[in-house]
Enzyme design. Sequence first.
Site, short mmCIF file in Angstrom:
data_model
loop_
_atom_site.label_atom_id
_atom_site.label_comp_id
_atom_site.label_asym_id
_atom_site.label_seq_id
_atom_site.Cartn_x
_atom_site.Cartn_y
_atom_site.Cartn_z
N ASP A 112 28.10 69.64 45.24
CA ASP A 112 28.19 68.79 47.10
C ASP A 112 29.50 69.39 46.97
O ASP A 112 30.50 69.13 45.91
CB ASP A 112 27.76 67.65 47.08
N ASP B 116 30.95 74.52 46.24
CA ASP B 116 31.01 75.34 47.46
C ASP B 116 29.18 75.37 46.96
O ASP B 116 29.28 76.70 46.54
CB ASP B 116 32.38 75.68 47.41
N SER C 232 27.46 68.88 59.94
CA SER C 232 26.16 67.98 60.45
C SER C 232 26.33 67.34 62.05
O SER C 232 25.58 66.45 63.39
CB SER C 232 25.29 66.88 59.85
N THR D 123 16.60 71.12 60.80
CA THR D 123 16.86 70.12 63.09
C THR D 123 16.00 70.37 63.95
O THR D 123 15.63 71.53 64.31
CB THR D 123 18.36 69.70 63.29
N ASP D 124 15.63 69.40 64.87
CA ASP D 124 14.46 69.61 65.66
C ASP D 124 15.75 70.22 67.54
O ASP D 124 15.77 70.83 67.75
CB ASP D 124 14.64 68.93 66.52
N GLU D 125 16.77 70.06 66.64
CA GLU D 125 18.16 70.83 67.86
C GLU D 125 17.34 72.29 67.77
O GLU D 125 18.65 72.66 68.73
CB GLU D 125 19.38 70.30 67.42
N TYR E 283 26.95 73.02 66.70
CA TYR E 283 26.06 72.78 65.36
C TYR E 283 24.05 73.47 65.39
O TYR E 283 23.57 74.33 64.32
CB TYR E 283 25.95 71.73 65.12
N LYS F 22 22.53 76.28 62.93
CA LYS F 22 21.17 75.68 61.93
C LYS F 22 19.86 76.84 62.49
O LYS F 22 19.47 76.88 61.64
CB LYS F 22 21.00 74.41 62.33
P1 NAD Z 1 26.01 64.53 55.92
O1 NAD Z 1 27.13 65.33 56.70
O2 NAD Z 1 25.72 63.42 55.70
O3 NAD Z 1 26.00 66.15 54.43
C1 NAD Z 1 26.12 66.50 54.22
C2 NAD Z 1 26.64 66.69 53.03
O4 NAD Z 1 26.89 68.66 52.88
C3 NAD Z 1 27.99 66.15 52.94
O5 NAD Z 1 27.99 65.46 51.65
C4 NAD Z 1 28.51 67.36 52.61
O6 NAD Z 1 30.09 67.86 51.61
C5 NAD Z 1 28.16 69.11 51.88
N1 NAD Z 1 28.66 70.23 52.00
C6 NAD Z 1 29.23 69.76 53.36
N2 NAD Z 1 29.74 72.20 52.77
C7 NAD Z 1 29.19 71.72 51.75
C8 NAD Z 1 29.31 73.50 51.07
N3 NAD Z 1 30.29 74.11 51.98
N4 NAD Z 1 28.64 73.64 50.03
C9 NAD Z 1 28.33 71.95 49.14
N5 NAD Z 1 27.98 70.95 49.53
C10 NAD Z 1 28.73 71.30 51.46
O7 NAD Z 1 24.69 65.71 56.40
P2 NAD Z 1 23.18 65.09 57.17
O8 NAD Z 1 22.81 64.20 58.37
O9 NAD Z 1 22.58 63.88 55.44
O10 NAD Z 1 22.13 66.18 56.91
C11 NAD Z 1 21.46 66.51 55.92
C12 NAD Z 1 21.18 67.95 56.89
O11 NAD Z 1 20.12 67.77 57.35
C13 NAD Z 1 21.69 69.07 57.20
O12 NAD Z 1 21.57 69.74 56.58
C14 NAD Z 1 21.38 68.34 58.76
O13 NAD Z 1 21.48 69.48 59.28
C15 NAD Z 1 19.75 67.99 58.97
N6 NAD Z 1 19.94 67.14 59.61
C16 NAD Z 1 20.03 66.10 59.47
C17 NAD Z 1 19.84 65.09 60.23
C18 NAD Z 1 20.59 63.84 60.56
O14 NAD Z 1 19.88 62.86 61.60
N7 NAD Z 1 21.60 63.60 59.79
C19 NAD Z 1 18.38 65.26 60.93
C20 NAD Z 1 17.35 66.92 60.98
C21 NAD Z 1 18.40 67.37 59.97
O1 DAU Z 2 18.45 65.15 65.97
C1 DAU Z 2 18.08 65.71 65.25
C2 DAU Z 2 20.51 65.96 64.81
O2 DAU Z 2 20.87 64.03 65.05
C3 DAU Z 2 20.74 65.99 63.75
O3 DAU Z 2 20.70 67.36 63.64
C4 DAU Z 2 21.96 65.79 63.73
O4 DAU Z 2 22.72 66.57 62.40
C5 DAU Z 2 22.43 64.28 63.93
O5 DAU Z 2 24.35 64.39 63.89
C6 DAU Z 2 21.89 63.65 65.41
O6 DAU Z 2 22.39 65.08 66.31
P1 DAU Z 2 22.99 63.97 67.95
O7 DAU Z 2 23.43 64.46 68.61
O8 DAU Z 2 21.89 63.94 68.54
O9 DAU Z 2 23.55 62.52 66.65
P2 DAU Z 2 24.63 61.44 67.17
O10 DAU Z 2 24.71 60.21 66.21
O11 DAU Z 2 26.01 62.51 67.55
O12 DAU Z 2 24.45 61.20 68.89
C7 DAU Z 2 23.14 60.37 69.17
C8 DAU Z 2 22.91 60.53 70.57
O13 DAU Z 2 23.92 59.39 71.17
C9 DAU Z 2 23.46 61.30 71.38
O14 DAU Z 2 23.27 61.65 73.05
C10 DAU Z 2 25.53 61.61 71.87
C11 DAU Z 2 24.71 59.67 71.69
N1 DAU Z 2 26.31 58.82 71.48
C12 DAU Z 2 27.43 59.30 70.24
C13 DAU Z 2 27.97 58.83 69.56
C14 DAU Z 2 28.70 59.43 68.42
C15 DAU Z 2 27.39 57.84 72.37
O15 DAU Z 2 26.53 58.21 73.63
N2 DAU Z 2 28.48 57.80 71.90
C16 DAU Z 2 29.05 58.08 70.36
O16 DAU Z 2 29.45 57.85 70.10
#
Ligand code: NAD
Ligand code: DAU
Length: 340
Positions: free
Chosen positions: A33, A59, A83, A123-125, A149, A153
């Site tokens: 990481d 990295d 992310s 991601t589903d996005e 983003y 992805k």
């Molecule tokens: P996060 O932002 O919490 O963590 C990302 C991690 O990657 C961090 O620890 C960061 O230090 C590390 N990182 C960033 N750039 C790097 C690099 N160049 N080299 C090595 N490490 C690096 O993210 P998360 O929410 O845990 O998401 C993890 C994965 O899952 C991502 O690929 C994201 O797209 C995917 N994902 C997230 C969600 C969600 O809801 N959070 C949903 C679906 C998919």
């Molecule tokens: O769908 C999977 C994705 O979900 C992942 O791939 C991403 O890494 C993860 O960040 C997440 O993306 P979203 O944009 O859906 O998540 P976020 O938590 O940023 O926002 C969720 C919803 O809430 C979105 O419709 C925006 C809204 N929101 C978010 C924040 C931070 C608000 O209304 N107010 C806020 O302050």
Amino acid sequence: MKLLVTGGAGFIGSNFIHYILEKYPQDKVINLDALTYAGNLENLKDVEENPNYQFVHGDIMDSLLLDELMGDIDVVVHFAAESHVDRSILDSGSFVRTNVNGTLNLLEIAKNSGKKRFHHISTDEVFGSLGKNDSAFNEKTPYDPRSPYSASKASSDHLVRSYYHTHQLPITISNCSNNYGPYQFPEKLIPFFITSLMEGKKLPIYGTGENIRDWLHVKDHCDAIDRIIRHGKIGETYCIGGGAEKTNLEITHKILELMGFDEDNIEYVPDRKGHDKRYAVDFTKMTRELGWKPAISFEDGIKDTVEWYKQNAQWLDTIKSGKYIEYGRDYRNDKHRRIA
Ligand code: NAD
Ligand code: DAU
């Protein structure tokens, strides 16, 4: 199994490392990481001394380091990414660097190291935005990313698939919906709103709050990934969802109710640029082929999550005060950069 987990200091990666070390006491995990703002070694404090766990600060763009780490690895589980959608609107370049170029670099080294088994977390996005009555995304849904983003992805998904077709790299991909649970950086909706209430702050809802997300507890996501890396079919994509579609207002009201606050704590703010309306995921393939479905209901999961953040005020404080970065800094030395 020996796993190379990238991005293991982030939210899902750290939950996944806990999951693996608990479920498979014989497995070994290397966590690579870069410790960006989202990487937090406090998430892994309780496994630091586990002899089957090793942290390497580095990295995914560092080819020499990757080369060294790949050695006897059985599977690469690739979480590392930028992310957060809002950040991608402000600074798209870092998303392309890590999510696209970083993934490409990792694929290249995995290929050159004897074609390592490679699982890509996506991601589903990447599928775009659904209307109210549209069917949920599935593995055949065409790509239609709409934020920097999701575009980055989507590019990484295409690259991963291209390494399968071109180089026969044994890959799988999973596209998951919104995760929630412990150790999530408090910039994402659920932890941001819980911790804002804890600090007496208002909850900023973008636009009308009618946007819909499909929520999955992070532990269920870890279970799904575990099944894919052990039993998934090479070259395949798996869609993972929570079966729990909620509007942002529904989520907000639930958090307010669980924490004993009322609607006066809501503040409507200007909408996110290009704000996707609705995500929903059809996870039939995961159930049919790998026997997976979410085990944690949203009702139970959100209750536990609110409780977790309340019980872990110290964890939160290290983030809010910036101390977690100091903690990570101790690790940025040669001892941790390379395997002895
Ligand atoms: P996060 O932002 O919490 O963590 C990302 C991690 O990657 C961090 O620890 C960061 O230090 C590390 N990182 C960033 N750039 C790097 C690099 N160049 N080299 C090595 N490490 C690096 O993210 P998360 O929410 O845990 O998401 C993890 C994965 O899952 C991502 O690929 C994201 O797209 C995917 N994902 C997230 C969600 C969600 O809801 N959070 C949903 C679906 C998919
Ligand atoms: O769908 C999977 C994705 O979900 C992942 O791939 C991403 O890494 C993860 O960040 C997440 O993306 P979203 O944009 O859906 O998540 P976020 O938590 O940023 O926002 C969720 C919803 O809430 C979105 O419709 C925006 C809204 N929101 C978010 C924040 C931070 C608000 O209304 N107010 C806020 O302050």
